[in-house]
Write a protein that holds these residues in place. Structure first.
Motif, mmCIF file in Angstrom:
data_model
loop_
_atom_site.group_PDB
_atom_site.id
_atom_site.type_symbol
_atom_site.label_atom_id
_atom_site.label_comp_id
_atom_site.label_asym_id
_atom_site.label_seq_id
_atom_site.Cartn_x
_atom_site.Cartn_y
_atom_site.Cartn_z
ATOM 1 N N VAL A 28 0.880 -1.176 0.000
ATOM 2 C CA VAL A 28 0.000 0.000 0.000
ATOM 3 C C VAL A 28 0.914 1.222 0.000
ATOM 4 O O VAL A 28 1.825 1.322 0.827
ATOM 5 C CB VAL A 28 -0.918 0.020 1.232
ATOM 6 C CG1 VAL A 28 -1.719 1.325 1.281
ATOM 7 C CG2 VAL A 28 -1.850 -1.179 1.235
ATOM 8 N N ILE A 29 0.686 2.132 -0.910
ATOM 9 C CA ILE A 29 1.545 3.303 -1.065
ATOM 10 C C ILE A 29 0.984 4.476 -0.270
ATOM 11 O O ILE A 29 -0.208 4.789 -0.355
ATOM 12 C CB ILE A 29 1.663 3.701 -2.546
ATOM 13 C CG1 ILE A 29 2.386 2.604 -3.334
ATOM 14 C CG2 ILE A 29 2.385 5.036 -2.705
ATOM 15 C CD1 ILE A 29 2.351 2.817 -4.834
ATOM 16 N N LEU A 30 1.858 5.128 0.498
ATOM 17 C CA LEU A 30 1.545 6.406 1.143
ATOM 18 C C LEU A 30 2.571 7.409 0.651
ATOM 19 O O LEU A 30 3.767 7.277 0.929
ATOM 20 C CB LEU A 30 1.602 6.280 2.668
ATOM 21 C CG LEU A 30 1.420 7.575 3.473
ATOM 22 C CD1 LEU A 30 0.073 8.220 3.182
ATOM 23 C CD2 LEU A 30 1.585 7.313 4.966
ATOM 24 N N SER A 51 0.774 13.171 3.522
ATOM 25 C CA SER A 51 2.085 13.364 4.112
ATOM 26 C C SER A 51 2.317 12.435 5.296
ATOM 27 O O SER A 51 1.399 12.172 6.088
ATOM 28 C CB SER A 51 2.231 14.819 4.575
ATOM 29 O OG SER A 51 3.404 15.004 5.327
ATOM 30 N N ILE A 52 3.562 11.997 5.442
ATOM 31 C CA ILE A 52 3.920 11.211 6.618
ATOM 32 C C ILE A 52 3.899 12.067 7.878
ATOM 33 O O ILE A 52 3.937 11.533 8.996
ATOM 34 C CB ILE A 52 5.301 10.547 6.466
ATOM 35 C CG1 ILE A 52 6.398 11.596 6.227
ATOM 36 C CG2 ILE A 52 5.276 9.511 5.357
ATOM 37 C CD1 ILE A 52 7.817 11.036 6.236
ATOM 38 N N VAL A 58 -1.571 8.744 8.830
ATOM 39 C CA VAL A 58 -0.685 7.586 8.899
ATOM 40 C C VAL A 58 -1.334 6.460 9.705
ATOM 41 O O VAL A 58 -1.365 5.300 9.272
ATOM 42 C CB VAL A 58 0.678 7.968 9.506
ATOM 43 C CG1 VAL A 58 1.550 6.722 9.664
ATOM 44 C CG2 VAL A 58 1.396 8.992 8.630
ATOM 45 N N GLU A 59 -1.887 6.807 10.875
ATOM 46 C CA GLU A 59 -2.528 5.772 11.692
ATOM 47 C C GLU A 59 -3.738 5.177 10.983
ATOM 48 O O GLU A 59 -3.954 3.955 11.006
ATOM 49 C CB GLU A 59 -2.948 6.340 13.048
ATOM 50 C CG GLU A 59 -3.555 5.277 13.953
ATOM 51 C CD GLU A 59 -3.965 5.799 15.324
ATOM 52 O OE1 GLU A 59 -4.750 5.105 15.997
ATOM 53 O OE2 GLU A 59 -3.524 6.903 15.709
ATOM 54 N N GLU A 102 5.096 6.753 16.049
ATOM 55 C CA GLU A 102 3.997 7.032 16.972
ATOM 56 C C GLU A 102 2.700 6.408 16.468
ATOM 57 O O GLU A 102 1.939 5.792 17.232
ATOM 58 C CB GLU A 102 3.829 8.541 17.149
ATOM 59 C CG GLU A 102 2.836 8.960 18.209
ATOM 60 C CD GLU A 102 2.809 10.465 18.380
ATOM 61 O OE1 GLU A 102 3.245 10.954 19.436
ATOM 62 O OE2 GLU A 102 2.357 11.165 17.441
ATOM 63 N N ALA A 103 2.440 6.557 15.178
ATOM 64 C CA ALA A 103 1.227 5.981 14.592
ATOM 65 C C ALA A 103 1.281 4.459 14.622
ATOM 66 O O ALA A 103 0.268 3.795 14.890
ATOM 67 C CB ALA A 103 1.059 6.482 13.155
ATOM 68 N N MET A 104 2.442 3.887 14.374
ATOM 69 C CA MET A 104 2.592 2.431 14.447
ATOM 70 C C MET A 104 2.296 1.934 15.858
ATOM 71 O O MET A 104 1.605 0.922 16.045
ATOM 72 C CB MET A 104 4.011 2.026 14.041
ATOM 73 C CG MET A 104 4.323 2.155 12.562
ATOM 74 S SD MET A 104 6.076 1.802 12.174
ATOM 75 C CE MET A 104 6.199 0.092 12.685
ATOM 76 N N ASP A 105 2.811 2.637 16.848
ATOM 77 C CA ASP A 105 2.586 2.243 18.234
ATOM 78 C C ASP A 105 1.095 2.266 18.562
ATOM 79 O O ASP A 105 0.570 1.330 19.183
ATOM 80 C CB ASP A 105 3.361 3.176 19.164
ATOM 81 C CG ASP A 105 3.349 2.709 20.610
ATOM 82 O OD1 ASP A 105 3.665 1.539 20.868
ATOM 83 O OD2 ASP A 105 3.001 3.526 21.490
#
Length: 325
Positions: A28-30, A51-52, A58-59, A102-105
């Protein structure tokens, strides 16, 4: 489950996306398309434009696409220009990486492959760089990549006893060249191959910056690695993380011997059929004679190898650039 590829519409990222799909994984592309190219997005691949630095986006992307991990390729990659734009470089590369972690967490996503850079070494004291060679980045870009590695390390320590401890690795490399897909080419105005190609297309003569270095032919020597090999290493790292296998914190994706600028120019003339004698300009300040990285650890763990000759590197890059004309 999917792998989110930040910067997946860029030159390197789009090759990673294709390699993931070829390996039976779901990319999946961001990408915010600030330097990415919309036409580089393969048909059928999910694309989230943004944007990242957008924490909520992102989350949401991680959750919506049931992400197994992130391959973080997005970033501001121009080392020279980063000296004039340090704040922008740090915002994109340091804050962007922090936001992703942070979003991954928050989303419970625990695997990340970080596209780092050999720029973390700066100008090393040794001509052959290994993973633990001293880190002395010489630009805000190199500093930002090293800080990114630190962020991954520190977050892994912080989450070690959690339900989703961070598993990570960083891949460092010098000059990425060529193409593994005729629809994708290097669009950077700062990299050697596109600079030379654009000069030839314009009927101008490419330049070598200095021919009095302490090397075999007088021109400086660097690693040049094919983008297809780089993409394959990212996928191998992702698989290793997802499989719970042991993995190093960082790998150098190097050739072990390197190529000189003159060797590159000779190959360009051979492959393109354009006979030219490059102009010789002055040295660039601070440019060392030779910097080459080993790839021994990556060969052991990530099936890293140099699968392309210098002529094949040039040919694939030239054909992709010609196809875009």
């Amino acid at each position: 489950m999917s792998w989110i590829v930040t910067g997946g519409a860029g030159y390197i990222g789009s090759h990673v996306v294709r390699a993931l799909a070829d390996a039976g994984l779901t990319p999946v592309i961001l990408d915010d398309l600030s330097s990415g190219v919309a036409s580089f997005v393969p048909e059928g691949v999910a694309f989230v434009q943004g944007s990242i630095l957008d924490r909520a986006l992102v989350e949401k992307t991680l959750r919506d696409h049931d992400a197994e991990g992130v391959i973080h390729v997005a970033g501001y990659k121009y080392a020279g220009v980063s000296v004039q734009r340090p704040l922008h470089t740090y915002a994109q590369n340091v804050e962007g990486t922090r936001v992703i972690l942070e979003a991954m967490d928050a989303a419970g996503v625990a695997n990340i492959v970080f596209s780092s850079s050999a720029a973390v070494f700066g100008t090393p004291d040794t001509a052959l760089v290994v993973e633990d060679t001293a880190k002395r980045p010489a630009s805000p870009y190199g500093e930002s990549k090293l800080i990114g590695e630190w962020l991954l390390r520190d977050q892994a320590i912080a989450t070690a006893d959690s339900d989703a401890p961070l598993r990570h690795t960083s891949l460092r490399y010098f000059n990425v060249v060529g193409s593994a897909d005729p629809t994708v080419y290097d669009v950077s105005p700062h990299n050697l191959f596109p600079i030379v190609f654009e000069k030839l297309i314009a009927g101008e003569t490419p330049r070598i910056n200095g021919d009095d270095y302490d090397t075999e032919d007088g021109t400086n020597v660097r690693d040049y690695v094919h983008v297809g090999d780089i993409a394959a290493a990212h996928v191998a790292a992702a698989k290793r993380l997802a499989g719970g296998e042991p993995i190093e914190a960082a790998y150098n994706l190097g050739s072990g011997d390197g190529l000189s600028v003159k060797q590159i120019m000779d190959a360009v003339a051979r492959v393109t059929g354009i006979d030219f004698a490059p102009e010789i300009g002055p040295r660039r300040p601070g440019d060392p004679d030779r910097i080459v990285a080993t790839g021994e650890l990556a060969a052991r763990d990530l099936d890293w190898k140099m699968r392309y000759t210098v002529d094949e590197m040039v040919r694939t890059g030239w054909e992709a650039r010609q196809a875009a004309s």
